[in-house]
Design an enzyme around this catalytic site. Structure first.
Site, mmCIF file in Angstrom:
data_model
loop_
_atom_site.group_PDB
_atom_site.id
_atom_site.type_symbol
_atom_site.label_atom_id
_atom_site.label_comp_id
_atom_site.label_asym_id
_atom_site.label_seq_id
_atom_site.Cartn_x
_atom_site.Cartn_y
_atom_site.Cartn_z
ATOM 1 N N GLU A 1 29.461 -73.919 115.209
ATOM 2 C CA GLU A 1 28.849 -74.037 113.925
ATOM 3 C C GLU A 1 27.608 -73.115 113.890
ATOM 4 O OE1 GLU A 1 28.105 -78.571 112.596
ATOM 5 O OE2 GLU A 1 25.831 -77.542 113.087
ATOM 6 N N GLY B 1 26.590 -81.457 112.759
ATOM 7 C CA GLY B 1 28.220 -81.301 113.114
ATOM 8 C C GLY B 1 28.790 -82.208 114.154
HETATM 9 N N1 COA Z 1 13.569 -90.685 122.661
HETATM 10 C C1 COA Z 1 12.575 -90.183 122.066
HETATM 11 N N2 COA Z 1 12.284 -89.112 121.945
HETATM 12 C C2 COA Z 1 12.998 -88.226 122.508
HETATM 13 C C3 COA Z 1 14.122 -88.830 123.572
HETATM 14 C C4 COA Z 1 14.223 -90.035 123.574
HETATM 15 N N3 COA Z 1 15.194 -90.724 124.319
HETATM 16 N N4 COA Z 1 14.708 -87.524 123.956
HETATM 17 C C5 COA Z 1 13.889 -86.567 123.674
HETATM 18 N N5 COA Z 1 13.213 -86.767 122.752
HETATM 19 C C6 COA Z 1 12.186 -86.067 122.208
HETATM 20 C C7 COA Z 1 11.790 -84.866 122.876
HETATM 21 O O1 COA Z 1 10.524 -85.378 123.704
HETATM 22 C C8 COA Z 1 11.321 -83.688 121.995
HETATM 23 O O2 COA Z 1 10.097 -84.236 121.451
HETATM 24 P P1 COA Z 1 9.046 -83.175 120.885
HETATM 25 O O3 COA Z 1 9.810 -82.456 119.844
HETATM 26 O O4 COA Z 1 7.771 -83.984 120.426
HETATM 27 O O5 COA Z 1 8.667 -82.377 122.042
HETATM 28 C C9 COA Z 1 12.263 -83.947 121.107
HETATM 29 O O6 COA Z 1 13.024 -85.225 121.240
HETATM 30 C C10 COA Z 1 13.467 -82.965 121.267
HETATM 31 O O7 COA Z 1 14.022 -82.808 122.453
HETATM 32 P P2 COA Z 1 14.358 -81.692 123.528
HETATM 33 O O8 COA Z 1 14.738 -82.200 124.801
HETATM 34 O O9 COA Z 1 13.508 -80.547 123.254
HETATM 35 O O10 COA Z 1 15.650 -81.325 122.777
HETATM 36 P P3 COA Z 1 16.606 -80.265 121.903
HETATM 37 O O11 COA Z 1 15.707 -79.368 121.188
HETATM 38 O O12 COA Z 1 17.688 -79.775 122.560
HETATM 39 O O13 COA Z 1 17.129 -81.057 120.601
HETATM 40 C C11 COA Z 1 18.414 -83.038 119.546
HETATM 41 C C12 COA Z 1 17.638 -82.467 120.750
HETATM 42 C C13 COA Z 1 19.115 -84.327 119.769
HETATM 43 C C14 COA Z 1 17.013 -83.516 118.641
HETATM 44 C C15 COA Z 1 18.734 -81.877 118.695
HETATM 45 O O14 COA Z 1 20.141 -81.624 119.454
HETATM 46 C C16 COA Z 1 19.576 -82.704 117.370
HETATM 47 O O15 COA Z 1 18.957 -82.806 116.423
HETATM 48 N N6 COA Z 1 20.927 -83.007 117.449
HETATM 49 C C17 COA Z 1 21.636 -83.718 116.511
HETATM 50 C C18 COA Z 1 22.453 -82.826 115.749
HETATM 51 C C19 COA Z 1 23.541 -82.113 116.608
HETATM 52 O O16 COA Z 1 23.855 -82.387 117.555
HETATM 53 N N7 COA Z 1 23.894 -81.116 115.893
HETATM 54 C C20 COA Z 1 24.911 -80.047 116.305
HETATM 55 C C21 COA Z 1 26.164 -80.132 115.910
HETATM 56 S S1 COA Z 1 26.844 -78.489 116.022
#
Ligand code: COA
Length: 508
Positions: free
Chosen positions: A291, A385
């Site tokens: 994506e 996605g």
């Molecule tokens: N509870 C609360 N907060 C949490 C957590 C939990 N279990 N696990 C991680 N976090 C927080 C981290 O501390 C970090 O916080 P900060 O921004 O204040 O530092 C934030 O979530 C992001 O975590 P990080 O480990 O840096 O992960 P990331 O940048 O790889 O993002 C998602 C992870 C899940 C937020 C991101 O992948 C997402 O939005 N996914 C949903 C959409 C998706 O999957 N799209 C892909 C389709 S192609």
């Protein structure tokens, strides 16, 4: 001004429609539904939304805003601060908008990204009053050539009453030819999408609409915002290494070849770092059917590991963006950008046999995954996605670090506080601790495999105690219901999921 930009606005009559962002924004009225280009900060409309925010500060109005996915250039922030957003869909990733959504001020509809235009086309959503689309150029016949993303732009332009085009002079004309725009027919005339490999081209390179629908053209030189992903670290390296070992074993067992199957990688730091880990793998001639194409896609091209990548947008860090867009010709033959309903289409994901690697915020002992809500209530970004891919993939992998917030949060909990991907859609769960292969396992077996492989002490010990207590209550999926969310409430009340007097360093 109208005599300029011949290479960008190739239908002479349309040059008359060049106007200012303020004049174009005047087409947008209170209560309208606007479809805007933009997907994970790339190819977004940049001038008209800012003019909308400016006007709303003097004379308030509210709209429903639909996009491909998240926006750059602080557009969501500025529109939120100006009070313009009544409803927002299908995805966002802006801290200011996120806070407004969590205060209940903006109604956010968090949708599977493949579904929005299907719902518009069948009038379950909409109608779209005005589409605002960033383009590199308009062709001799008035067709719109998108820039660094397609997202939902093609269908927005086709379905809208009026279209505003933002011609971005800073987006390279070299992007022409990269896009492949396929629009499915209305049912019952719907046919299969004729896409058999990630590199098949099945559509057109521009968005064809009647040129008279183009009501205004605005010229911009504003750049896409850069992605802010962090570089790989020890934990993401470990997650990548566990996955590479797992795929090695799948190849050894004859279930996959050395080029695996087309890869999809989710957004954010973890997914990008995991893909970067494939550079040091034995796999070759990889392909992506994904994506968002992040930095790792181009790192894999440069490492000679990746043959082809299909996506809906290209979203890069500042340095990588400079390099890639500076020498796009070098990559162009190996890239295609598609509408998100095609890049994320269940039919194609199942047919190609995608290996989908997405990120969890938290997962539970049975393999349910929460990707969107912290502590059950507050949205982070959205499902994006990840559901389109996970539900239909050959292998659905979810990665997360086992700990968050310096270990005060365990990413593996007794019960997730919100479910995006249920246990039936999750094949592999991987953390820096290890990998749990959940295929063919019953819930009680899954709990053992997840706790043994993915959880660090002292949370591992705490989960084992939970499972033992739950098992005494019986059931196919045993729980101690009154304690199932106690880890979250303990964090809320004490600032940590750890039990009193237990520290992270403790080995029990
Ligand atoms: N509870 C609360 N907060 C949490 C957590 C939990 N279990 N696990 C991680 N976090 C927080 C981290 O501390 C970090 O916080 P900060 O921004 O204040 O530092 C934030 O979530 C992001 O975590 P990080 O480990 O840096 O992960 P990331 O940048 O790889 O993002 C998602 C992870 C899940 C937020 C991101 O992948 C997402 O939005 N996914 C949903 C959409 C998706 O999957 N799209 C892909 C389709 S192609």
């Amino acid at each position: 001004m109208h005599d300029q930009h011949h290479d960008r606005i190739r239908l002479p009559a349309l040059r008359e429609r060049i106007t200012t962002a303020t004049e174009a924004a005047a087409l947008i009225q209170d209560g309208m539904t606007i479809g805007m280009s933009g997907f994970t900060k790339s190819g977004d409309a940049k001038e008209v939304p800012l003019a909308m925010a400016e006007r709303a500060r003097q004379s308030p109005f509210r709209i429903t805003l639909m996009t491909g996915a998240s926006l750059g250039n602080d557009v969501d922030k500025l529109l939120t601060e100006a009070g313009v957003l009544a409803r927002r869909l299908p995805f966002q990733a802006d801290p200011v908008l996120r806070a407004a959504i969590n205060r209940g001020e903006v109604m956010y509809v968090d949708q599977h990204l493949s579904e929005t235009v299907e719902m518009l086309r069948t009038r379950q959503l909409g109608p779209i009053d005005v589409a605002i689309i960033e383009a590199i150029a308009i062709t001799e016949t008035g067709a719109i050539i998108p820039s660094t993303s397609i997202g939902n732009s093609a269908s927005f332009a086709i379905l809208a009453d009026k279209v505003i085009v933002e011609i971005n002079l800073n987006q390279s004309l070299e992007l022409e030819g990269l896009h492949d725009i396929f629009i499915p027919k209305h049912r019952p005339q719907r046919e299969p999408m004729p896409l058999m490999t990630p590199h098949d081209r099945v559509g057109t390179t521009a968005i064809h609409i009647p040129p008279e629908k183009i009501a205004a053209i605005v010229i911009t030189e504003r750049n896409d915002s850069s992605s802010t992903i962090l570089p790989p670290d020890a934990d993401t390296d470990a997650i990548a290494a566990h996955l590479v070992n797992f795929f090695n074993e799948e190849v050894r067992l004859g279930r996959l070849t050395n080029s695996l199957l087309p890869l999809q990688a989710g957004i954010g730091t973890i997914a990008n770092a995991v893909m970067t880990g494939f550079i040091d793998s034995p796999f070759e001639h990889l392909t992506m059917y994904s994506e968002v194409l992040q930095d790792s896609t181009f790192d894999l091209f440069d490492a000679g590991k990746l043959d082809f990548a299909s996506g809906s947008s290209i979203t890069l860090s500042a340095d990588k963006g400079k390099q890639v867009f500076g020498e796009l010709a070098r990559y162009k033959e190996r890239l295609v950008l598609r509408p998100q309903e095609v890049s994320n289409h269940p039919e194609i994901i199942r047919r190609l046999g995608i290996i989908a690697i997405n990120t969890a915020l938290e997962a539970d002992i049975y393999g349910n995954v929460n990707s969107t809500h912290t502590l059950g209530t507050h949205v982070m970004n959205g499902i994006g996605g990840s559901g389109d891919f996970a539900r239909n993939a050959y292998l659905a992998v979810f990665a997360t670090k086992s700990l968050a917030k310096e270990g005060k949060i365990s990413s593996i909990v007794p019960m997730v506080s919100h479910v995006d991907h249920n246990e039936h859609d999750v094949d592999i769960l991987v953390t820096e601790v290890g990998l749990a292969d959940l295929r063919g396992l019953a819930p009680r077996e899954r709990a053992t495999v997840i706790i043994d492989n993915c959880v660090a002490e002292p949370y591992r010990h705490m989960l084992r105690e939970y499972v033992a207590e739950a098992a005494k209550r019986g059931g196919h999926t045993p729980h101690v219901l009154e304690k199932a969310l106690s880890w979250h409430t303990r964090y809320r009340d004490t600032g940590t999921m750890l039990l009193p007097r237990v520290t992270l360093a403790a080995t029990i």
